[in-house]
Design an enzyme around this catalytic site. Structure first.
Site, PDB file in Angstrom:
ATOM      1  CD  GLU A 150      42.678  39.774  37.604  1.00  0.00           C
ATOM      2  OE1 GLU A 150      41.619  39.548  38.223  1.00  0.00           O
ATOM      3  OE2 GLU A 150      42.700  40.286  36.471  1.00  0.00           O
ATOM      4  CD  GLU A 310      43.504  37.365  32.768  1.00  0.00           C
ATOM      5  OE1 GLU A 310      42.349  37.836  32.783  1.00  0.00           O
ATOM      6  OE2 GLU A 310      43.993  36.753  33.728  1.00  0.00           O
TER       7      GLU A 310
END
Ligand code: GAL
Length: 671
Positions: A150, A310
């Site tokens: 991220e 995720e």
């Protein structure tokens, strides 16, 4: 990348359990197999364990983990560890830490907060990535690279200032050109050298933060600088493992990085999906929202199959109120990804840690490894469902409609001093159009202004305020060649640099309408227009315009501009351009867009979908047509299939009216 099998996996942090490895690691493997997990993401935040001291490496534990995964029939998506730094790195090389907008240096802590311009950070990341790539190049478990985690920005340290100035020099060539591109004669701000230019600050008395052009350039730089760092991270991976695809996990509409630009330099798009399911009727909107994000994340990857890297098999822990998703949510959430083109269902995380801020975050296994949990049972259920859907693995989408979401345009709107300043709602508006299209039964591809328009029948481009070079021309050509273009208020106001036009605005010929003024509504203002004999409310924004060749299809019913156009249609070559001049709600968009698209011969995947039902399609290499029907309602609904299908999995026939059970994703293959 066409997977041979759907990945079913999770983030896995065995280094947190190194002191218990003889029991916990073994149990992990047993449990993973029991749950039908076939892949684990390893090494994401493992830098301290891979390099406990500067230049001292220890891969022995990771060797064991990789071997263990292979021996247990599992694949590894191996991460590079730059998402979080060990304390020694910050102590020895303080330049790896960021400086904030107020020019205050950060102290060590947290994650995702490194300075990507730091030569020390770059060197250390390159070193460790090189070692990882060399060491595991031929490891049979290595399936894909998960670069960092991220990525996000920004840093305002002196090195980033320098990098910004170099970036500006490369973009503008001369300081005069920069001054002209930013309209710097305004307030006497003409620079005489690139060295005078600094990043925007907050608060405003500290420095420059008001120029839309300067701010836009900074956003572009930060995005480019991160993507450059990502590419640097990839160099050793590409050199030593050219056969292994690369991804990095994205965060849907995260404003800091132009994900389309990043998507163009990675092999597979992947993203982290955390809808906040509520277990009631609010889940319908949450499902539409997740659908928008899946389509966007597929889009940044060039519409190829992507990965849902995720998702949470329970309640997250970082919300203010962390509501438990009711039974069946893990399955719905997982298969929703598959329906939108994902080739994986993955979770954060496999086994929850005992401490740390994520100790109570939902996970496949609790710290004690128990399989007697709802999460474990639901994850296991996803495995069986994925097996049934297996024929659809690797298949692709092929939608007739492109919906434009463009990062530089978003940035320009964020800094636009007009209408609802600081709150133009670009993302909400594109999402509302997505929901409307999906509600009308259409499959949607998300694109940016640089993507190829030719595969589509219709291009829906709400609020394209900033026109990137060449986009107006390509849209016009698309319409001339028979395409349907749909634009809205706030379109084409500024050029690539966010400057207003000095000649006739480039979209005027395409829309057949001259834009005059924009009215922003507060709570006290309202308006409406008639469409198919119904009055639809107008909210927040109304643009005033004068037809220049376009036909007026609907007009304002109130305000001093009553009778002026709300919806126009302009014939362009063998195509058409519609312009909606005001903000309306999703139901109105569904009605209007549905009518316009149907008239133009753009066919939905399904007609007359009940509210809360989404249809998607994927197409296989052998000509198979897979249809997915998602019912996000908490009750069963009936839909009418157009054609003969077989339920994926059971092999039962499906034709005519069928029942979609409450909160389910249903897969079919066309006969
Ligand atoms: C993601 C992140 C994971 C984990 C997760 C918790 O954004 O990539 O490492 O923190 O959130 O929800």
């Amino acid at each position: 990348m066409a997977n041979k099998f759907f990945l079913h996996g999770a983030d896995y942090n065995p280094e947190q359990w190194i002191k218990y490895k003889d029991t916990v690691w073994k149990e992990d493997m047993l449990r993973a197999k029991e749950a039908g997990i076939n892949e684990l993401n390893v090494g994401i935040f493992a830098w301290s364990f891979l390099e406990p001291e500067d230049g001292v490496y220890d891969f022995s534990w990771l060797d064991e983990v990789m071997d263990m995964l292979h021996e247990n029939g599992m694949k590894a998506i191996l991460a590079t560890p730059s998402g979080a730094r060990p304390p020694w790195l910050a102590e020895k090389y303080p330049s790896v830490l960021r400086m904030d907008k107020e020019r205050k240096p950060h102290v060590f802590g947290g994650r995702h907060n490194g300075c990507v311009s730091s030569p020390d950070f770059q060197r250390k990341v390159l070193e460790i990535n090189t070692r990882l790539a060399q060491r595991y190049a031929n490891h049979p478990a290595l399936y894909m690279w998960h670069v960092s985690n991220e990525y996000n920005n920004d840093c305002h340290c002196p090195r980033c200032q320098k990098a910004f100035q170099e970036w500006l020099r490369a973009r503008y060539g001369t300081i005069d050109n920069l001054n002209d591109s930013w309209w710097n004669t305004f307030w006497s701000h003409r620079f005489t050298s690139f060295e005078q230019v600094e990043s925007p600050t907050t608060p405003s008395w500290l420095g420059e933060c008001e120029s839309p052009n300067h701010n836009l350039a900074w956003r572009r730089f930060c995005s480019d600088n991160l993507i450059k760092f990502f590419q640097m991270e990839c160099e050793p991976l590409r050199k030593y493992t050219p056969h292994i695809p690369i991804t990095t996990n994205l965060m849907q509409t995260f404003p800091g990085i132009d994900y389309f630009a990043q998507g163009r330099v990675m092999d597979v798009s992947s993203w982290d999906n955390y809808p906040q399911w509520r277990g009631d009727e609010r889940d319908v909107d949450i499902s539409y929202d997740a659908s928008f994000k899946h389509d966007l994340m597929r889009g940044v990857g060039g519409q190829k199959p992507f990965l849902m890297m995720e998702s949470c098999p329970g309640a997250v822990n970082w919300g203010g109120v962390n509501t438990l998703p009711p039974p069946g949510t893990v399955l719905y959430q997982g298969l929703q990804a598959i329906a939108h083109g994902s080739d994986s269902v993955q979770y954060f995380q496999f086994r929850a840690g005992r401490g740390g801020s994520e100790q109570f975050h939902g996970s496949v296994l609790p710290p004690d490894g128990s399989a007697d949990t709802r999460a474990f049972r639901e994850v296991t259920e996803v495995s069986s469902a994925l097996e049934k859907l297996q024929p659809a693995c690797g298949s692709v989408t092929r939608n007739q409609i492109a919906l434009v979401y463009d990062w530089p345009n978003r940035w320009a709107l964020d800094y636009a001093w007009m209408a609802h300043r600081g709150n133009q709602k670009y993302e909400d508006t594109v999402r509302a159009h997505h929901t409307a299209l999906v509600s009308a039964g259409y499959g949607v591809d998300m694109i940016d202004q640089l993507c190829d328009l030719t595969p589509y029948k219709a291009v829906i481009a709400p609020m394209v305020y900033l026109l990137r070079d060449g986009f107006a021309e390509r849209l016009t050509r698309f319409a001339e060649n028979g395409g349907l273009v749909y634009l809205t208020y706030l379109s084409g106001y500024v050029n690539e640099e966010s400057l207003r036009h000095v000649t006739t605005p480039p979209l005027e010929a395409l829309t057949g309408v001259r834009t005059d003024e924009i009215d922003a509504y507060d709570q006290g203002h309202e308006n409406s227009f008639l469409w198919q004999s119904k009055a639809w409310p107008i909210k927040e924004m109304a643009q005033l315009s004068t037809p220049r060749g376009a036909q007026v299809l609907a007009t304002y019913q109130q305000q001093f501009y009553q009778g002026q156009p709300v919806l126009t249609r302009n014939t362009v070559g063998s195509g058409v351009c519609y312009t909606l001049q005001a903000r309306v709600d999703t139901d109105c968009l569904t009605a209007v867009l549905g009518d316009l698209l149907r008239q133009h011969g753009v066919t939905p995947l399904m007609e007359n979908l009940p509210h809360g039902v989404i249809a998607t399609a994927r197409y296989g290499e052998e000509g198979e047509e897979f249809l997915f029907l998602l019912n996000s309602n908490r009750e069963d609904v009936t839909v009418a299939l157009n054609g003969a299908y077989t339920w994926l999995g059971s092999g039962e026939e499906a034709q005519g009216e069928i029942i979609l059970k409450a909160f389910t994703v249903n897969g079919f293959v066309k006969k």
